[in-house]
Design an enzyme around this catalytic site. Sequence first.
Site, PDB file in Angstrom:
ATOM      1  N   ASP A  67     -12.282  10.242  -2.948  1.00 27.39           N
ATOM      2  CA  ASP A  67     -11.073   9.719  -2.407  1.00 27.39           C
ATOM      3  C   ASP A  67     -10.514  10.781  -1.710  1.00 27.39           C
ATOM      4  OD1 ASP A  67     -10.869  11.365  -4.870  1.00 27.39           O
ATOM      5  OD2 ASP A  67     -10.279   9.917  -6.128  1.00 27.39           O
ATOM      6  N   ASP A 136      -4.058   7.893 -17.625  1.00 23.63           N
ATOM      7  CA  ASP A 136      -3.726   6.288 -17.635  1.00 23.63           C
ATOM      8  C   ASP A 136      -4.982   5.350 -17.385  1.00 23.63           C
ATOM      9  OD1 ASP A 136      -4.440   6.810 -15.003  1.00 23.63           O
ATOM     10  OD2 ASP A 136      -2.471   6.043 -14.420  1.00 23.63           O
ATOM     11  N   HIS A 138      -7.194   5.707 -14.696  1.00 25.25           N
ATOM     12  CA  HIS A 138      -7.699   5.465 -13.705  1.00 25.25           C
ATOM     13  C   HIS A 138      -9.038   6.324 -13.205  1.00 25.25           C
ATOM     14  CE1 HIS A 138      -5.189   9.188 -12.360  1.00 25.25           C
ATOM     15  NE2 HIS A 138      -6.330   9.256 -11.701  1.00 25.25           N
ATOM     16  N   GLU A 143      -5.508   2.973  -9.617  1.00 25.06           N
ATOM     17  CA  GLU A 143      -4.478   3.173 -10.392  1.00 25.06           C
ATOM     18  C   GLU A 143      -4.379   1.897 -11.202  1.00 25.06           C
ATOM     19  OE1 GLU A 143      -3.150   5.724 -11.105  1.00 25.06           O
ATOM     20  OE2 GLU A 143      -1.989   6.546  -9.557  1.00 25.06           O
TER      21      GLU A 143
END
Length: 260
Positions: A67, A136, A138, A143
């Site tokens: 990314d 979370d 990801h 996301e």
Amino acid sequence: MEVVILHDPAAIAAVAADAIEDLVRRKPHAVLGLATGSSPLGVYDELARRHHTGSLSFAGVHGFALDEYVGLPVGHPESYREVIRREFTDRIDIHPDNVHGPDGAADDIPAACAAFEETIREAGGVDLQLLGVGTDGHIGFNEPGSSLASRTRIKSLIDQTRKDNARFFDSIDEVPHHVVTQGLGTIMDARHVVLIATGAQKARAVRDFVEGPVAAICAASVLQMHPHTTVLIDEAAASGLKLADYYRHTYANKPDWQGI
């Protein structure tokens, strides 16, 4: 999915580095998927050490970053291209032209994403993808709510991710709101996925993606459907797992020839 619980980050880094070294020795032109963040740093340190003290060469290897931030100027020290260069590729003998990443500075980001996917295909696909996981759940910057079939694309970061990443910047105000990331479908194309998670702050995410349902709310849960995923975690990150004793027993009694 194989879950391996080890006693500390150094042991995790050694096991992950063993898998990468074995791959590169078997396949000198291997394709590696490179993650950023704190999770893979020990692995990069160990691989660099092995390169400098032994005969491990990355001269024929290709690397693909997961990314990149959108909007950071080229050369910004917290751009992921710079992080990977600084933390890993400048420390080994990989050719700079063999290190690829999504282009967060492109004028036409959708076209750049499609071109990045094509470059992965032309290289023969990723042999081993190194991953961390967010608090979370990801992976990459996919996301919660990301399509389980998604490809490389632009994404908006949720507030928690920006807060988690603010430690790398002078303030949260400097953390970009947008990123370009490999999609979950792209990650799932890798032949082997090695995910690292350490610390109590990752325990809930580990519990959710290892033993919870496969659901877009926890992007990493898609790895339950991957044919060869290895999850390397420490005792703190394993603290929420119902089957932790089973995972320990399985790894302790694994045949030596099997590897990870």
